[in-house]
Scaffold this motif. Structure first.
Motif, PDB file in Angstrom:
ATOM      1  N   GLU A   6      -9.320  12.812  23.000  1.00 39.01           N
ATOM      2  CA  GLU A   6     -10.223  11.662  23.068  1.00 39.01           C
ATOM      3  C   GLU A   6     -11.636  12.094  23.445  1.00 39.01           C
ATOM      4  O   GLU A   6     -12.618  11.649  22.832  1.00 39.01           O
ATOM      5  CB  GLU A   6      -9.700  10.638  24.079  1.00 39.01           C
ATOM      6  CG  GLU A   6     -10.624   9.437  24.230  1.00 39.01           C
ATOM      7  CD  GLU A   6     -10.089   8.370  25.155  1.00 39.01           C
ATOM      8  OE1 GLU A   6     -10.723   7.294  25.237  1.00 39.01           O
ATOM      9  OE2 GLU A   6      -9.041   8.592  25.797  1.00 39.01           O
ATOM     10  N   SER A  33     -12.911   1.143  24.967  1.00 37.16           N
ATOM     11  CA  SER A  33     -11.660   1.882  25.119  1.00 37.16           C
ATOM     12  C   SER A  33     -10.719   1.556  23.961  1.00 37.16           C
ATOM     13  O   SER A  33     -10.775   0.460  23.387  1.00 37.16           O
ATOM     14  CB  SER A  33     -10.985   1.516  26.446  1.00 37.16           C
ATOM     15  OG  SER A  33     -11.808   1.875  27.540  1.00 37.16           O
ATOM     16  N   LYS A  43      -4.271   5.134  23.578  1.00 36.83           N
ATOM     17  CA  LYS A  43      -4.171   6.587  23.462  1.00 36.83           C
ATOM     18  C   LYS A  43      -3.473   7.026  22.171  1.00 36.83           C
ATOM     19  O   LYS A  43      -3.669   8.161  21.714  1.00 36.83           O
ATOM     20  CB  LYS A  43      -3.430   7.156  24.667  1.00 36.83           C
ATOM     21  CG  LYS A  43      -4.258   7.125  25.955  1.00 36.83           C
ATOM     22  CD  LYS A  43      -5.428   8.096  25.872  1.00 36.83           C
ATOM     23  CE  LYS A  43      -6.206   8.148  27.187  1.00 36.83           C
ATOM     24  NZ  LYS A  43      -7.055   6.973  27.390  1.00 36.83           N
TER      25      LYS A  43
END
Length: 394
Positions: A268, A293, A296
Motif C-alpha cells: 500500500e 483509505s 487491504k
C-alpha cells in the motif's frame, strides 16, 4: 503530585530539544533530512523489512539508536507501571459480536476500574459492551451514553434481555448539553474515546467533581481546532505548539498483524507513492495530495486498478496503455527513504503520547484530583494502553 509534573517537564524538554527529529512529514521528503554521519551510516544499511521489524520492537530500537540518543531510553521517560489483572471469567454469551482483542481490552478495563459501588457513566459507549460487563460481573448501575440511536437500541435490548441495571442515553455529547449526566457520587469511564470526546468528558466531569474518573484516551488529533489546545498550565506554558498533523504521530503505532498484513501494508505504501509520482507527471503539481483509505484486499491485486481509483479521487484520467510499472520502480527508493526517516521519527511516538496524556493528568490534578498513570495492558494488545485514573475525595 510532583512526580507527574517532573515527568511532564522531562518529556517537554526532550521533545523540544529534538524537534528536528520528529516534526516533519516523511511522505513529502525525497532524501534523509539529517547530516549526522553516524545516523546516516546506521540508516543506510537498513532494508524495508529491517525498518518494519525495528519499528515494532522497542528492544531493537534501543539496540540501534541507544548510543545516539540515550535520553530517549532513560528510565525517567520509560512507560508507566503495568496493571496486573487477576482475570475476569464472564459467561461466553456476554462477548457476542465483540472481536478478540477488543474483548480482552474491555475485560481488563472493567477489572481495573471496578473498585467501588458508585454508579457508572460510560462515555461513548457504542452498544455498551463495557457497561454490560460491569453491570453483569459487579452488579453496578450503569448509564451508557452514545450518539448513534441504533447502537443505543441494540445495547438497551441486550441489557433488557439480561435484566441488567444498564440504561442508555442517546445524545451527541459535542453538540448538546450533557451536564445533567454528571454527578458527584459517580464513576466516569471512557475506553478509547477519541480527541475532543475525551477532552469534553474530562472538563465536564471535573466541573461536576465526579468522584472517580478512568479513561484510556485515543486519537488525540480528532479535534475541531486546527492546532492542539493544551489543558494544563505546564502544557500551556510549553514552547511546543502542535498541529493536528503532528498529533497523529502519537497514534501511529500499530499492533503487528502477521507477515501477510505487513506485506500488504508495504504494498500500500509503495502504490501510494507510485501514484503520487504518476499524478505529478500528469498535472505538473508535485505537492502531496491525500487519498482516502481502501480495504487491504486491494493490495493483493495489480497496481493499475488502484491507480485508476486514485486518479478518480483527483478527477484525473490515466492513459489506457500504461500499467504504471515505471512509477513503481521510481517509488521503491523513495519508500525506503521514507521508512528510514519514519524509523527515527517514530522513536518519539511514545514520548509525545505521554506528553499528551500527562497534559490531561495535570489538568485533573489542578482540578483537585489525585491521579495515577498506568499501562492497562501490553502494547501488543493495543498501542493505546495508557490509563489515567483520577480520584477526588469529599
Amino acid at each position: 503530585m510532583p512526580e507527574l509534573f517532573a515527568f511532564f517537564a522531562r518529556l517537554d524538554q526532550l521533545l523540544t530539544a529534538d524537534q528536528a527529529l520528529w516534526r516533519l512529514q516523511p511522505l513529502k521528503l525525497q532524501q534523509i533530512p539529517w547530516t549526522d554521519p553516524s545516523l546516516l551510516a546506521l540508516l543506510d544499511g537498513l532494508s524495508l523489512d529491517d525498518c518494519d521489524c525495528i519499528d515494532q520492537s522497542p528492544e531493537r530500537q534501543q539496540q540501534l539508536f541507544g548510543a545516539l540518543w540515550p535520553e530517549l531510553f532513560a528510565l525517567d521517560i520509560a512507560s508507566p507501571a503495568m496493571f496486573q489483572p487477576q482475570g475476569l471469567n464472564p459467561p461466553f454469551w456476554l462477548a457476542t459480536d465483540i472481536g478478540g482483542r477488543k474483548w480482552q481490552q474491555i475485560l481488563l478495563f472493567a477489572e481495573a476500574t471496578a473498585q467501588s459501588e458508585l454508579p457508572v457513566l460510560e462515555w461513548c459507549a457504542g452498544k455498551g459492551h463495557l457497561g454490560r460487563v460491569l453491570a453483569q460481573q459487579f452488579q453496578l448501575d450503569v448509564c451508557s451514553v452514545e450518539w448513534q440511536q441504533p447502537l443505543c437500541e441494540q445495547g438497551a435490548a441486550i441489557a433488557g434481555k439480561l435484566d441488567l441495571k444498564q440504561r442508555f442515553v442517546c445524545r451527541d455529547v459535542l453538540q448538546h448539553p450533557v451536564s445533567d449526566l454528571f454527578e458527584q457520587q459517580q464513576q466516569v469511564l471512557a475506553l478509547h474515546a477519541c480527541g475532543d470526546l475525551h477532552r469534553s468528558l474530562l472538563v465536564q466531569a471535573a466541573a461536576a467533581q465526579s468522584q472517580q474518573l478512568d479513561i484510556v484516551p485515543c486519537c488525540y488529533h480528532l479535534q475541531q481546532a486546527a492546532d492542539y489546545q493544551p489543558m494544563s498550565a505546564p502544557a500551556k506554558q510549553s514552547s511546543l505548539k502542535l498541529t493536528k498533523t503532528e498529533l497523529k504521530l502519537a497514534v501511529q503505532g500499530q499492533v503487528t498483524g502477521g507477515e501477510r498484513v505487513r506485506r500488504l501494508r508495504q504494498t500500500e505504501m509503495l502504490w501510494r507513492r507510485a501514484y503520487q509520482l504518476w499524478r505529478t507527471e500528469l498535472t505538473g503539481d508535485s505537492r502531496y495530495q491525500p487519498l482516502a483509505s481502501v480495504p487491504k484486499h486491494w493490495f493483493s491485486g495489480e497496481f493499475r486498478p488502484f491507480a485508476e481509483w486514485a486518479a478518480q479521487q483527483h478527477q484525473l484520467v490515466l492513459l489506457p496503455d500504461d500499467d504504471g510499472s515505471r512509477y513503481l520502480q521510481q517509488a521503491g527508493p523513495l519508500l525506503l527513504t521514507q521508512r528510514r526517516i519514519e524509523l527515527v521519527q517514530h522513536l518519539f511516538r511514545r514520548p509525545l503520547e505521554l506528553w499528551l496524556v500527562l497534559d490531561r493528568a495535570l489538568y485533573l490534578v489542578e482540578q483537585g484530583y489525585q491521579v495515577q498513570l498506568q499501562q492497562l495492558c501490553d502494547t501488543a494488545l493495543t498501542p493505546r494502553n495508557l490509563w489515567l485514573s483520577a480520584r477526588i475525595y469529599p
